[in-house]
Scaffold this motif. Structure first.
Motif, short mmCIF file in Angstrom:
data_model
loop_
_atom_site.label_atom_id
_atom_site.label_comp_id
_atom_site.label_asym_id
_atom_site.label_seq_id
_atom_site.Cartn_x
_atom_site.Cartn_y
_atom_site.Cartn_z
N SER A 1 1.94 5.67 22.88
CA SER A 1 3.32 5.83 22.43
C SER A 1 4.04 6.75 23.40
N ASP B 1 7.48 8.83 24.20
CA ASP B 1 8.73 9.42 23.71
C ASP B 1 9.53 9.85 24.93
N LYS C 1 14.09 3.89 18.09
CA LYS C 1 12.63 3.66 18.10
C LYS C 1 12.15 3.34 19.51
N ASP D 1 9.54 5.92 20.58
CA ASP D 1 8.20 5.41 20.27
C ASP D 1 7.98 4.05 20.94
N ARG E 1 5.84 1.48 22.71
CA ARG E 1 4.39 1.27 22.63
C ARG E 1 3.86 0.37 23.74
#
Length: 392
Positions: free
Chosen positions: A256, A258, A309, A313, A315
């Motif tokens: 993940s 950020d 998102k 986050d 991915r």
């Protein structure tokens, strides 16, 4: 009349060379020190440490930063060693930069020069291109190399691991231990790059700062704040190297990312909402690296929640870690259950192990070099005590 003991150290890495210096300083004429190295020169891995700057230690020195099977042993060994003091005694001036200890010169070459000058002045004998293939216990130890056989009263394993191919490319170091019926924990790469899906090839060479988390079943295993580098196979960079230390085979992980770790979700949501209300034609420009902005723009997201998102986050599926050839260290090695607190192998008197050949692997930040030097210091103290006890 004093009987001169022959001590053979297998490996001219940081722990092996430092141990040779300490033993000569402590025992002087009472011992002959021979260092056998399978490479053509000493301290090859040390020269590459810290991108050539040689991060020697860390103020925050805790066993929590190590993977091992005997944490109490490791904690005691690292606590009893003062790197700054010991390097100063060798003649190497070091300074802390934050928590990290470096030579003042910021050159690993300086560390090599100081150590080798000291070892040579003390009369340590180095023999290169000497790959050890087996150890045999007789009245004395017989150390068999590809070229000849040496006899020794003491033998110390200091041959490191195959990480980075800088200690030599032959993996027989573990075979030597197994032939002695010793327990060797399977070695796996650590502090190494990760392979991912997807591989976003247009991001190759892009560096981003942020917070990066290794997830399993949406649970955070470990997170690192720092820098990540996108590559043509996945991801690299210091933060990724640290995360790789927590990777285990046969587990399913995600990474993940950020990108905006300086903003909490609420504030970032407000900012994105405000930006969307202004109606920018090129919404992502000015927020992230141009190649990342272009990639995100193609998603045509219109929801503030979706965009936040994406930023907080993002991915990637972790498909694996790269091989020992690009790793900084290896987890695994000789189990510490085979040695006592002085790192002497319980089954074999006068046989010791130091450094990375042991099942001790630290994170980035000077931890592995600190243990290499500290373990050598521990063994030197033990051998000195034994010599003095016999000579009373």
């Amino acid at each position: 009349m004093t009987i001169v003991k022959k001590i053979i150290i297998i490996g001219a890495g940081a722990s092996g060379v430092y141990l040779s210096i300490l033993l000569k300083q402590k025992l002087e004429y009472q011992c002959e020190i021979i260092v056998l190295e399978q490479n053509a020169s000493p301290l090859k891995k040390l020269l590459a440490t810290g991108n050539g700057r040689c991060n020697l230690s860390n103020k925050d020195m805790s066993v929590d930063y190590f993977s091992t099977d005997q944490k109490d042993y490791v904690q005691d060994i690292i606590d009893q060693f003062d790197m700054l003091k010991q390097m100063n005694e060798l003649g190497l001036y070091c300074v802390y930069q934050g928590n990290l200890l470096y030579p003042k010169s910021e050159q690993a070459l300086s560390v090599k020069q100081v150590m080798m000058n000291c070892a040579n002045e003390l009369g340590v004998s180095f023999f290169y291109n000497q790959e050890v293939i087996s150890i045999e216990q007789s009245k004395r130890y017989l150390v068999h190399t590809t070229h000849q056989t040496y006899q020794a009263d003491y033998v110390i394993f200091a041959m490191g691991s195959e990480a980075g191919k800088l200690s030599g490319v032959n993996n027989s170091r573990y075979d030597i231990l197994k032939k002695l019926k010793l327990d060797v924990v399977k070695s796996t790469p650590s502090l190494v790059q990760m392979t991912t899906l997807p591989v976003i090839k247009e991001w190759k060479g892009v560096r981003v700062k942020g917070t990066f988390s290794l997830l399993e079943n949406n649970q955070c295993i470990h997170k690192e704040k720092g820098e990540l580098l996108f590559t043509d196979y996945g991801v690299s960079g210091i933060a990724v190297m640290q995360l790789s230390a927590f990777y285990q085979e046969n587990h399913q992980y995600e990474l993940s990312i950020d990108f905006f770790d300086d903003q909490d979700v609420k504030k970032l949501h407000e900012y994105v909402e405000l930006r969307m209300n202004k109606g920018y034609n090129h919404f992502y420009d000015g927020l992230l690296h141009n190649k990342i902005s272009t990639y995100f723009a193609r998603r045509n997201l219109t929801s503030t929640l979706e965009i936040v998102k994406l930023f907080k986050d993002f991915r990637l599926q972790v498909t694996g870690i790269r091989s020992y050839e690009t790793a900084q260290v290896m987890k695994g090695g000789l189990s510490l259950l085979e040695v006592n607190h002085d790192l002497q192998i319980e089954k074999y008197p006068h046989l010791y192990a130091v450094g990375e050949i042991l099942n001790v692997a630290g994170l980035c930040g000077g931890y592995n070099l600190h243990f290499a030097f500290a373990s050598a210091y521990r063994v030197a103290q033990a051998i000195e005590r034994e010599f003095h006890a016999k000579n009373k």
